[in-house]
Write a protein that holds these residues in place. Structure first.
Motif, PDB file in Angstrom:
ATOM      1  N   UNK A 245       1.220  -1.072   0.303  1.00  0.00           N
ATOM      2  CA  UNK A 245      -0.004  -0.821  -0.196  1.00  0.00           C
ATOM      3  C   UNK A 245       0.734   1.423  -0.024  1.00  0.00           C
ATOM      4  N   UNK A 246       2.229   1.178   0.221  1.00  0.00           N
ATOM      5  CA  UNK A 246       2.404   2.365   0.330  1.00  0.00           C
ATOM      6  C   UNK A 246       3.649   2.716  -1.129  1.00  0.00           C
ATOM      7  N   UNK A 247       2.998   4.253  -1.781  1.00  0.00           N
ATOM      8  CA  UNK A 247       3.163   5.192  -2.706  1.00  0.00           C
ATOM      9  C   UNK A 247       4.613   4.298  -3.253  1.00  0.00           C
ATOM     10  N   UNK A 248       5.786   4.365  -2.561  1.00  0.00           N
ATOM     11  CA  UNK A 248       7.336   3.883  -2.791  1.00  0.00           C
ATOM     12  C   UNK A 248       7.321   3.060  -3.666  1.00  0.00           C
ATOM     13  N   UNK A 249       5.696   2.009  -3.511  1.00  0.00           N
ATOM     14  CA  UNK A 249       6.075   0.506  -4.278  1.00  0.00           C
ATOM     15  C   UNK A 249       4.608   0.664  -4.990  1.00  0.00           C
ATOM     16  N   UNK A 250       4.208   2.206  -5.638  1.00  0.00           N
ATOM     17  CA  UNK A 250       3.121   1.635  -6.364  1.00  0.00           C
ATOM     18  C   UNK A 250       1.562   1.764  -5.673  1.00  0.00           C
ATOM     19  N   UNK A 251       1.241   1.811  -3.954  1.00  0.00           N
ATOM     20  CA  UNK A 251      -0.021   2.070  -3.784  1.00  0.00           C
ATOM     21  C   UNK A 251       0.042   3.275  -3.679  1.00  0.00           C
ATOM     22  N   UNK A 252      -1.267   3.533  -2.559  1.00  0.00           N
ATOM     23  CA  UNK A 252      -1.698   4.287  -3.066  1.00  0.00           C
ATOM     24  C   UNK A 252      -2.676   4.835  -1.586  1.00  0.00           C
ATOM     25  N   UNK A 253      -2.336   3.762  -0.794  1.00  0.00           N
ATOM     26  CA  UNK A 253      -3.175   4.098   0.835  1.00  0.00           C
ATOM     27  C   UNK A 253      -1.426   4.502   1.804  1.00  0.00           C
ATOM     28  N   UNK A 254      -0.921   4.121   1.812  1.00  0.00           N
ATOM     29  CA  UNK A 254       0.018   4.868   2.964  1.00  0.00           C
ATOM     30  C   UNK A 254       0.994   5.654   1.940  1.00  0.00           C
ATOM     31  N   UNK A 255       1.549   7.203   2.247  1.00  0.00           N
ATOM     32  CA  UNK A 255       3.141   7.878   1.733  1.00  0.00           C
ATOM     33  C   UNK A 255       3.963   7.696   2.500  1.00  0.00           C
ATOM     34  N   UNK A 256       5.383   6.817   2.183  1.00  0.00           N
ATOM     35  CA  UNK A 256       6.090   6.947   2.717  1.00  0.00           C
ATOM     36  C   UNK A 256       6.466   8.272   3.474  1.00  0.00           C
ATOM     37  N   UNK A 257       6.891   9.250   3.158  1.00  0.00           N
ATOM     38  CA  UNK A 257       7.732  10.426   3.610  1.00  0.00           C
ATOM     39  C   UNK A 257       6.566  10.583   4.952  1.00  0.00           C
ATOM     40  N   UNK A 258       5.062   9.958   5.204  1.00  0.00           N
ATOM     41  CA  UNK A 258       4.355  10.548   6.162  1.00  0.00           C
ATOM     42  C   UNK A 258       4.915   9.481   7.481  1.00  0.00           C
ATOM     43  N   UNK A 259       5.463   7.921   7.082  1.00  0.00           N
ATOM     44  CA  UNK A 259       5.760   7.355   7.628  1.00  0.00           C
ATOM     45  C   UNK A 259       7.440   7.463   8.342  1.00  0.00           C
ATOM     46  N   UNK A 260       7.745   8.701   7.461  1.00  0.00           N
ATOM     47  CA  UNK A 260       9.205   8.802   8.087  1.00  0.00           C
ATOM     48  C   UNK A 260       8.586   9.891   9.040  1.00  0.00           C
ATOM     49  N   UNK A 261       8.051  10.733   8.853  1.00  0.00           N
ATOM     50  CA  UNK A 261       7.948  12.068   9.955  1.00  0.00           C
ATOM     51  C   UNK A 261       7.423  11.417  10.810  1.00  0.00           C
ATOM     52  N   UNK A 262       6.281  10.398  11.063  1.00  0.00           N
ATOM     53  CA  UNK A 262       5.969   9.957  12.305  1.00  0.00           C
ATOM     54  C   UNK A 262       7.034   9.296  12.790  1.00  0.00           C
ATOM     55  N   UNK A 263       8.332   8.349  12.412  1.00  0.00           N
ATOM     56  CA  UNK A 263       9.298   7.447  13.120  1.00  0.00           C
ATOM     57  C   UNK A 263      10.130   8.736  13.825  1.00  0.00           C
ATOM     58  N   UNK A 264      10.531  10.155  13.183  1.00  0.00           N
ATOM     59  CA  UNK A 264      11.186  11.380  13.555  1.00  0.00           C
ATOM     60  C   UNK A 264      10.417  11.629  15.008  1.00  0.00           C
TER      61      UNK A 264
END
Length: 270
Positions: A245-264
């Protein structure tokens, strides 16, 4: 706080996202959700640069060693390695740059019985602190009491073992590992939502165990709401991997950058 753990799934030497239940030995390729143009090393370097830790590289079958080594050399000490790991080769993967080795199938005999002496062999090879036990599982018929049940699946999730996912199993196996990784194989790659019942089972152990271990759940995450559900159910004790579902793997449900910011944000809270 639930942390995002990145992944690099390798099939035929390429980074792919596949439907987990479609892996088969007897001919025919798996159902592919996404085949990346970038190399395994490219993804590893991106995870390194974005400060993501505790991710995993999974070799899905033969022909993936070179790509796996490329990833580990790009991010030494930052990624775990799984797929075909055993006591005889575990140390060479640690030496190649893996922080941990992830092990499932080698721990079982052909009938699916756990060989506990092999856990001891792994510890002798690389030490408990370098071992992740992959308890990827499938849902099975409920017990006579009606209690929901899952059993660990081996051989790329094709074969059910005799090991159930319950508190007793997790307590027993925690003595042999540093972390657990649990793929919900029935929903892996489908992007149709997590196995909430399995998350609840894992969360109850993580909250009550006298010997808790870090645990990562993978399978079915469709949107950021699923990430929130995992965090809520586990009180932040279970981390999550997001794949198809990750946008970097062609998905539309989750944005990779949103998850990175979450960890930060989680790091800044500490």
């Amino acid at each position: 706080m639930t942390k995002f753990r990145p992944c690099i799934d390798l099939h035929d030497g390429q980074v792919k996202q596949i439907v987990g239940g479609s892996l088969r030995d007897e001919g025919g390729g798996p159902i592919e959700n996404h085949v990346a143009e970038q190399s395994a090393g490219w993804f590893a370097a991106k995870y390194r640069d974005d400060g993501l830790t505790g991710g995993h590289v999974i070799k899905l079958g033969p022909g993936n060693d070179a790509a796996a080594r490329e990833a580990l050399s790009a991010y030494p000490g930052g990624l775990q390695i799984g797929g075909g790991i055993h006591a005889g080769n575990a140390k060479q993967w640690i030496d190649a740059g893996a922080s941990h080795v992830i092990v499932t199938s080698w721990l079982f005999d052909p009938g699916g019985e756990l060989i506990e002496s092999r856990l001891q062999q792994l510890i002798q090879s690389v030490g408990r602190q370098r071992i992740v036990l992959d308890l990827s599982c499938r849902r099975v018929e409920p017990s006579d009491s009606g209690e929901l049940a899952w059993r660990v699946a081996m051989n790329r999730w094709q074969t059910l073992t005799t090991v159930k996912i319950d508190h007793a199993t997790l307590d027993r196996l925690s003595a042999y590992c540093d972390e657990f990784l649990v793929h919900a194989a029935d929903v892996e790659g489908l992007c149709q939502g997590i196995d909430a019942d399995l998350v609840a089972r894992l969360a109850s152990w993580a909250s009550r165990s006298a010997t808790p271990r870090p645990m990562t759940y993978a399978g079915g995450v469709a949107t950021m709401d699923d990430v929130t559900k995992i965090e809520t159910a586990s009180l932040g004790k279970i981390d999550v991997t997001v794949g198809s579902s990750l946008d970097m793997f062609g998905g539309q449900g989750c944005r990779y950058q949103d998850l990175v910011k979450r960890n930060q944000a989680a790091r800044s809270d500490h």
